[in-house]
Design a protein around this motif. Sequence first.
Motif, PDB file in Angstrom:
ATOM      1  N   VAL A  97     -22.529  30.746 -19.588  1.00 35.95           N
ATOM      2  CA  VAL A  97     -22.982  31.767 -20.341  1.00 35.95           C
ATOM      3  C   VAL A  97     -23.713  32.796 -19.494  1.00 35.95           C
ATOM      4  O   VAL A  97     -24.976  32.789 -19.332  1.00 35.95           O
ATOM      5  CB  VAL A  97     -23.520  31.480 -21.539  1.00 35.95           C
ATOM      6  N   ASP A  98     -23.163  34.169 -19.322  1.00 30.52           N
ATOM      7  CA  ASP A  98     -23.944  35.198 -18.794  1.00 30.52           C
ATOM      8  C   ASP A  98     -25.030  35.783 -19.522  1.00 30.52           C
ATOM      9  O   ASP A  98     -26.051  36.014 -19.035  1.00 30.52           O
ATOM     10  CB  ASP A  98     -22.909  36.149 -18.119  1.00 30.52           C
ATOM     11  N   LYS A  99     -24.617  36.031 -20.676  1.00 29.97           N
ATOM     12  CA  LYS A  99     -25.424  36.697 -21.540  1.00 29.97           C
ATOM     13  C   LYS A  99     -24.753  36.061 -23.060  1.00 29.97           C
ATOM     14  O   LYS A  99     -23.468  35.917 -23.232  1.00 29.97           O
ATOM     15  CB  LYS A  99     -25.062  38.256 -21.734  1.00 29.97           C
ATOM     16  N   LEU A 100     -25.916  35.978 -23.859  1.00 34.37           N
ATOM     17  CA  LEU A 100     -25.295  35.593 -25.393  1.00 34.37           C
ATOM     18  C   LEU A 100     -25.740  36.315 -26.387  1.00 34.37           C
ATOM     19  O   LEU A 100     -26.902  36.940 -26.446  1.00 34.37           O
ATOM     20  CB  LEU A 100     -26.303  34.252 -25.658  1.00 34.37           C
ATOM     21  N   ILE A 101     -24.791  36.813 -27.260  1.00 36.71           N
ATOM     22  CA  ILE A 101     -24.786  37.619 -28.511  1.00 36.71           C
ATOM     23  C   ILE A 101     -24.459  37.121 -29.724  1.00 36.71           C
ATOM     24  O   ILE A 101     -23.393  36.804 -29.815  1.00 36.71           O
ATOM     25  CB  ILE A 101     -24.282  38.832 -27.987  1.00 36.71           C
ATOM     26  N   ILE A 102     -25.538  37.032 -30.471  1.00 33.76           N
ATOM     27  CA  ILE A 102     -25.155  36.087 -31.805  1.00 33.76           C
ATOM     28  C   ILE A 102     -25.536  37.071 -33.012  1.00 33.76           C
ATOM     29  O   ILE A 102     -26.183  38.141 -32.980  1.00 33.76           O
ATOM     30  CB  ILE A 102     -26.373  34.877 -32.008  1.00 33.76           C
ATOM     31  N   MET A 103     -24.758  36.945 -34.123  1.00 35.58           N
ATOM     32  CA  MET A 103     -24.768  37.967 -35.135  1.00 35.58           C
ATOM     33  C   MET A 103     -24.811  37.093 -36.508  1.00 35.58           C
ATOM     34  O   MET A 103     -23.907  36.567 -36.787  1.00 35.58           O
ATOM     35  CB  MET A 103     -23.416  38.806 -35.269  1.00 35.58           C
ATOM     36  N   ASN A 104     -25.801  37.206 -37.135  1.00 32.79           N
ATOM     37  CA  ASN A 104     -26.189  36.713 -38.287  1.00 32.79           C
ATOM     38  C   ASN A 104     -25.778  35.121 -38.491  1.00 32.79           C
ATOM     39  O   ASN A 104     -24.955  34.701 -39.161  1.00 32.79           O
ATOM     40  CB  ASN A 104     -25.290  37.473 -39.618  1.00 32.79           C
ATOM     41  N   SER A 105     -26.378  34.631 -37.436  1.00 30.05           N
ATOM     42  CA  SER A 105     -26.002  33.249 -37.348  1.00 30.05           C
ATOM     43  C   SER A 105     -27.393  32.653 -36.939  1.00 30.05           C
ATOM     44  O   SER A 105     -27.843  32.857 -35.856  1.00 30.05           O
ATOM     45  CB  SER A 105     -24.876  32.725 -36.310  1.00 30.05           C
ATOM     46  N   PRO A 106     -28.194  31.682 -37.676  1.00 30.77           N
ATOM     47  CA  PRO A 106     -29.470  31.129 -37.243  1.00 30.77           C
ATOM     48  C   PRO A 106     -29.149  30.235 -36.016  1.00 30.77           C
ATOM     49  O   PRO A 106     -28.216  29.182 -36.116  1.00 30.77           O
ATOM     50  CB  PRO A 106     -29.988  30.560 -38.297  1.00 30.77           C
ATOM     51  N   HIS A 107     -30.383  30.244 -35.171  1.00 34.64           N
ATOM     52  CA  HIS A 107     -30.242  28.716 -34.321  1.00 34.64           C
ATOM     53  C   HIS A 107     -30.395  27.674 -35.337  1.00 34.64           C
ATOM     54  O   HIS A 107     -31.039  27.649 -36.148  1.00 34.64           O
ATOM     55  CB  HIS A 107     -31.773  28.909 -33.489  1.00 34.64           C
ATOM     56  N   LEU A 108     -29.702  26.584 -35.003  1.00 34.74           N
ATOM     57  CA  LEU A 108     -29.656  25.358 -35.662  1.00 34.74           C
ATOM     58  C   LEU A 108     -30.796  24.922 -35.988  1.00 34.74           C
ATOM     59  O   LEU A 108     -31.061  24.219 -37.039  1.00 34.74           O
ATOM     60  CB  LEU A 108     -28.639  24.188 -35.102  1.00 34.74           C
ATOM     61  N   CYS A 146     -18.702  33.549 -18.949  1.00 31.98           N
ATOM     62  CA  CYS A 146     -18.505  34.754 -19.943  1.00 31.98           C
ATOM     63  C   CYS A 146     -19.595  35.371 -20.544  1.00 31.98           C
ATOM     64  O   CYS A 146     -20.840  34.870 -20.593  1.00 31.98           O
ATOM     65  CB  CYS A 146     -17.570  34.482 -21.155  1.00 31.98           C
ATOM     66  N   VAL A 147     -19.815  36.651 -21.208  1.00 28.51           N
ATOM     67  CA  VAL A 147     -20.473  37.046 -22.264  1.00 28.51           C
ATOM     68  C   VAL A 147     -19.826  36.586 -23.489  1.00 28.51           C
ATOM     69  O   VAL A 147     -18.803  36.828 -23.916  1.00 28.51           O
ATOM     70  CB  VAL A 147     -20.578  38.541 -22.296  1.00 28.51           C
ATOM     71  N   LEU A 148     -20.724  35.653 -24.263  1.00 24.20           N
ATOM     72  CA  LEU A 148     -20.263  34.987 -25.412  1.00 24.20           C
ATOM     73  C   LEU A 148     -20.868  35.665 -26.567  1.00 24.20           C
ATOM     74  O   LEU A 148     -22.142  35.643 -26.820  1.00 24.20           O
ATOM     75  CB  LEU A 148     -20.791  33.716 -25.265  1.00 24.20           C
ATOM     76  N   VAL A 149     -20.063  36.120 -27.574  1.00 20.33           N
ATOM     77  CA  VAL A 149     -20.388  36.685 -28.743  1.00 20.33           C
ATOM     78  C   VAL A 149     -19.810  36.029 -29.914  1.00 20.33           C
ATOM     79  O   VAL A 149     -18.751  35.626 -29.916  1.00 20.33           O
ATOM     80  CB  VAL A 149     -19.693  38.211 -28.729  1.00 20.33           C
TER      81      VAL A 149
END
Length: 346
Positions: free
Chosen positions: A174-185, A151-154
């Motif tokens: 994960v084909d592509k990863l889109i993150i919004m206002n969430s920092p890498h842990l 999937c494209v994971l958003v």
Amino acid sequence: MANIVLKVLAFCLLLDICLFYGVMVALRTLWTIIRHPVRSFKIKPRNTPPACLDDNSLGSHAYLRTKTLKLHYVSNGDRSKPLMLFLHGFPEFWYSWRHQLRAFADDYRVVALDMRGYGDSDKPKGIGAYALDNLTSDVRDAIPALGHSSCVLVAHDWGGAVAWRFAHDYPDLVDKLIIMNSPHLKRFEEVISTSMKQFKKSWYMFFFQLPYLPEFICRMADYAWIKAAFCKPPMGVRSEGAMTDDDIEAFKYNFQQEGVATATINYYRAAMRYPPAREPKHPVITSPTLLIWGEEDQALCIELTEGMDKYVQDVTVKRVPDASHWVQQDKPQEVNQIMREFLKGN
């Protein structure tokens, strides 16, 4: 022996911080009750979902089964097209992605999950049920259950925390990863341990460790905090009309369902009590990654968007000016355009 002593000291310090914020919030709550005793305990019955949740333009409602539980989702677009899977944050549910469910249905099969504990998805008992390992397992099982191999994971907010870890552990999904206002842990750990500004912004994470009191306060004055979080300064959306009264009713309806308050707060409790049992399977995320960040986020410092190269091989960071933490709802047109440009790239 030294390690045991350090762990005990760390636990005592954490307990002191949690109790400090608990006392501060309890005193403020008591003062509110004294000033507005009737309003403080008034809760509007919500027995039927608001009409906006049955909007056919958003897609159709369905359920999938993982190995351990049932998850509700809303799906739009042709089932034969690539999967775009959305993971929401706190205190949201699938409806947070209403603008994206419409915008990307022509090119993808778009699916917005109610994560475990939210909406019409199962709400397992116990804090440990909401440990990060269990949350990533839900996503792993959901993709084939939806009939896809990747999937494209958003993802946004808590969904982003799950998505970061998922991309480390399951890059083939994960084909592509889109993150919004969430920092890498890992980046969040770096910043909160060195920045008093971020530490203060994260006060609620410590407060949520307490039993019962957070749930009680969430219910006060007909879930008034939900409207404040989404609509009022400093946390609320910046764009006029971005959050309507119907939208707020939808979020209140979701949070008022039996078991939701405790289950969703358990995400925070589990994060401190049940950290992942192992390091990520892959130390660096190899999926092409886009980080979209509303610059006016009052819960997360802008510094969290920096230094990503250590954790992500191919990352693009796009900041959205005058956008709040709820960036995909606050500035949907800008966010959708950024997503389209990223998805068209090689």
